[in-house]
Write an enzyme that holds these catalytic residues in place. Structure first.
Site, short mmCIF file in Angstrom:
data_model
loop_
_atom_site.label_atom_id
_atom_site.label_comp_id
_atom_site.label_asym_id
_atom_site.label_seq_id
_atom_site.Cartn_x
_atom_site.Cartn_y
_atom_site.Cartn_z
N GLU A 38 -4.84 -11.58 7.97
CA GLU A 38 -3.79 -10.62 7.60
C GLU A 38 -2.94 -10.27 8.83
O GLU A 38 -1.74 -10.03 8.72
CB GLU A 38 -4.42 -9.33 7.06
CG GLU A 38 -5.14 -9.46 5.72
CD GLU A 38 -5.96 -8.21 5.37
OE1 GLU A 38 -6.15 -7.96 4.18
OE2 GLU A 38 -6.42 -7.49 6.29
N ASP A 231 -3.87 -9.24 -5.72
CA ASP A 231 -4.55 -9.48 -7.01
C ASP A 231 -4.38 -8.26 -7.90
O ASP A 231 -4.16 -7.15 -7.42
CB ASP A 231 -6.04 -9.76 -6.78
CG ASP A 231 -6.69 -8.68 -5.93
OD1 ASP A 231 -6.65 -8.80 -4.69
OD2 ASP A 231 -7.17 -7.69 -6.50
N1 ADE Z 1 -8.07 -6.37 -0.93
C1 ADE Z 1 -7.28 -7.16 -1.65
N2 ADE Z 1 -7.56 -7.07 -2.98
C2 ADE Z 1 -8.56 -6.17 -3.08
C3 ADE Z 1 -9.30 -5.64 -4.17
N3 ADE Z 1 -9.07 -6.01 -5.42
N4 ADE Z 1 -10.26 -4.74 -3.90
C4 ADE Z 1 -10.51 -4.35 -2.63
N5 ADE Z 1 -9.86 -4.81 -1.58
C5 ADE Z 1 -8.89 -5.72 -1.79
#
Ligand code: ADE
Length: 273
Positions: A38, A231
């Site tokens: 990142e 996501d």
């Molecule tokens: N980082 C990126 N996506 C995530 C998720 N769904 N839960 C926790 N940390 C994350």
């Protein structure tokens, strides 16, 4: 004795502390970014250099420093795991809190204390909140969604809700979304987590924001979260697949967003809220 003068001094001290960002020149921003992947595009983009010996021995954390817009920038990543022997990034709240604490203490000891903690990284977004993959969020507050302690008082402590720097004007100017980020130590979630996420009106789900904001609050340094959605938590695809698929494009998007946020907060005309 409490004189009128003491009251006046207290009044102005309160005024200064509540208007920090607008009125002061920010000379040092600490940017905790948990994962190397990142952080890398941003570190490279700004030409930041690894600082040897920044952290005490036996700690895995890494610090990269340089200047941007006349502002010192310290990016801290939480390094790789050597304790369990996995070599994976040290994700989660424990390392994020410790790394941030040590970095803030070091910046104080160096006589150049960080005046803003800008926590950047990826997060899960929510379609019920209008979130989509690649969206950039500036966070308005944080809470925990996996600290359930059903005892009066401890229940509130567990949730650990903190209001943080108000980024509304900045988000409008830069074209980003705003929302609350809730934190837990799992990439996936269980029903109870979702109840807490809903109760706290989460737009972002991550694994460190609330713990970093807690450390920043302890040091009386404002916290700002800059989170890119990899996501969709309430979407149809498995989180881990979406996360891995979108991690690199999210890191690129952070590389684009972070200098803009940095320039905004260090702008001497001070347009932040
Ligand atoms: N980082 C990126 N996506 C995530 C998720 N769904 N839960 C926790 N940390 C994350």
């Amino acid at each position: 004795p409490f004189t009128a003068c003491t009251f006046l001094l207290l009044f102005f001290a309160a005024l200064v502390s509540s208007t920090k960002l607008e009125s002061m020149t920010i000379q040092h921003v600490l940017v905790p970014i948990v994962m190397e992947a990142e952080a890398k595009p941003f570190v490279d983009h700004l030409g930041l250099e690894l600082v040897e010996g920044f952290f005490p021995p036996h700690t895995p954390f890494l610090a990269y420093q340089g200047e941007h817009h006349n502002c010192k920038v310290t990016v801290v990543t939480m390094g790789k795991d050597t304790v369990y022997g996995t070599g994976m990034d040290n994700v989660g709240t424990t390392s994020a809190a410790l790394g941030t604490f040590l970095a803030l203490s070091r910046s104080e000891a160096d006589g150049n204390p960080a005046q803003l903690v800008m926590n950047a990284g990826t997060c899960g977004g929510f379609q019920r909140q209008g979130g989509g993959i690649g969206d950039v969020y500036l966070t308005t507050g944080v809470a925990h969604h996996d600290r359930r302690i059903p005892i009066p008082g401890f229940d509130v402590y567990g949730i650990g809700k903190l209001e943080t720097l108000n980024p509304t004007t900045m988000a409008k100017t830069l074209g980003y979304k705003t929302g609350i980020c809730t934190t837990g130590n799992s990439l996936d979630w269980v029903e109870k987590d979702d109840e807490f996420m809903k109760d706290n009106n989460a737009s972002c789900k991550d694994m460190e924001a609330a713990s970093i904001a807690w450390i920043a609050k302890m040091h009386d340094v404002p916290y700002l979260g800059v989170k890119v959605v990899t996501d969709i938590v309430d979407g149809p695809h498995p989180t881990q697949d979406e996360f891995l698929e979108n991690l690199h494009s999210a890191a690129k998007s952070l590389q684009d967003a972070l200098p803009k946020v940095l320039e905004y907060v260090t702008d001497k005309t001070g347009q932040s809220d």
